[in-house]
Write a protein that holds these residues in place. Structure first.
Motif, PDB file in Angstrom:
ATOM      1  N   LEU A 110     -64.773  49.788 -14.009  1.00  0.00           N
ATOM      2  CA  LEU A 110     -63.849  48.661 -14.150  1.00  0.00           C
ATOM      3  C   LEU A 110     -64.594  47.383 -14.535  1.00  0.00           C
ATOM      4  CD1 LEU A 110     -61.382  49.243 -11.182  1.00  0.00           C
ATOM      5  CD2 LEU A 110     -60.914  49.498 -13.623  1.00  0.00           C
ATOM      6  N   ALA A 111     -65.695  47.112 -13.861  1.00  0.00           N
ATOM      7  CA  ALA A 111     -66.479  45.908 -14.171  1.00  0.00           C
ATOM      8  C   ALA A 111     -67.047  45.994 -15.590  1.00  0.00           C
ATOM      9  CB  ALA A 111     -67.595  45.725 -13.159  1.00  0.00           C
ATOM     10  N   GLY A 112     -67.601  47.142 -15.937  1.00  0.00           N
ATOM     11  CA  GLY A 112     -68.177  47.328 -17.270  1.00  0.00           C
ATOM     12  C   GLY A 112     -67.119  47.280 -18.351  1.00  0.00           C
ATOM     13  N   LYS A 113     -65.961  47.880 -18.086  1.00  0.00           N
ATOM     14  CA  LYS A 113     -64.882  47.875 -19.068  1.00  0.00           C
ATOM     15  C   LYS A 113     -64.415  46.445 -19.326  1.00  0.00           C
ATOM     16  CE  LYS A 113     -60.356  49.825 -20.011  1.00  0.00           C
ATOM     17  NZ  LYS A 113     -59.209  50.539 -19.464  1.00  0.00           N
ATOM     18  N   SER A 114     -64.340  45.652 -18.273  1.00  0.00           N
ATOM     19  CA  SER A 114     -63.941  44.265 -18.416  1.00  0.00           C
ATOM     20  C   SER A 114     -64.915  43.518 -19.326  1.00  0.00           C
ATOM     21  CB  SER A 114     -63.883  43.600 -17.041  1.00  0.00           C
ATOM     22  OG  SER A 114     -63.635  42.233 -17.169  1.00  0.00           O
ATOM     23  N   PHE A 115     -66.233  43.701 -19.092  1.00  0.00           N
ATOM     24  CA  PHE A 115     -67.234  43.064 -19.952  1.00  0.00           C
ATOM     25  C   PHE A 115     -67.122  43.589 -21.373  1.00  0.00           C
ATOM     26  CE2 PHE A 115     -71.308  43.258 -22.142  1.00  0.00           C
ATOM     27  CZ  PHE A 115     -71.613  41.904 -22.213  1.00  0.00           C
TER      28      PHE A 115
END
Length: 171
Positions: A110-115
């Motif tokens: 989720l964090a990586g997808k957001s970035f």
């Protein structure tokens, strides 16, 4: 390795930057250009693409899978080597390791997808405006040298940096 992202106004500028960076020891496999001008990429002899979507340079899924596998393996190793839980509760220890790995994967993804989504929007805005995006993978020992070179280049504009973990520059 560290991944550096820069923008510039034209493929001519990108070619000059490429030459400068190559003189610092960065090879073609660590230098990539994104531009909407596919013919220009070829005529300037640059390694690149017209779309970031075709590159897999941004890969939250791969990073999440690596970190999740590492977390699960770490937990199982701790249970195996430092407790007696594995002797008595093997299936529970394996299950706990899988659950922890899954939780880590979801959070990192989720964090990586957001970035990745934010950065893809930023890159597309620059490409739609006619800019060229330069992506350079550098070893820690080369980072300062390359950053200094590009800070002094009048046409190179720094966009961001990140890790290149699990997302190599395409061939």
């Amino acid at each position: 390795m560290k991944r550096l992202f820069y923008s510039t106004d034209s493929l001519d500028d990108a070619e000059k930057i490429s030459d400068e960076v190559h003189e610092l020891g960065i090879d073609d496999h660590h230098f990539y250009v994104l531009s909407r001008d596919e013919n220009g990429i070829k005529t300037h002899h640059l390694h690149g693409s017209t779309q970031i979507e075709k590159t897999q340079i941004l890969s939250a899924r791969k990073r999440a899978m690596l970190l999740a596998g590492g977390a699960a393996l770490l937990l199982f190793s701790v249970l195996f080597f430092f407790t007696e839980a594995v002797d008595k509760f093997l299936l529970q220890a394996i299950g706990a390791s899988i659950v922890v790995g899954f939780i880590v994967m979801v959070v990192v993804r989720l964090a990586g997808k957001s970035f990745d989504e934010y950065f893809q929007i930023l890159v597309d805005e620059h490409l739609d405006a006619g800019d060229v995006i330069i992506i350079i993978d550098v070893a820690k020992s080369q980072t300062h040298i390359v950053e200094t070179q590009l800070e002094n280049h009048p046409k190179a504009q720094f966009l961001a940096d990140s890790s290149n973990l699990a997302s190599p520059i395409p061939d």
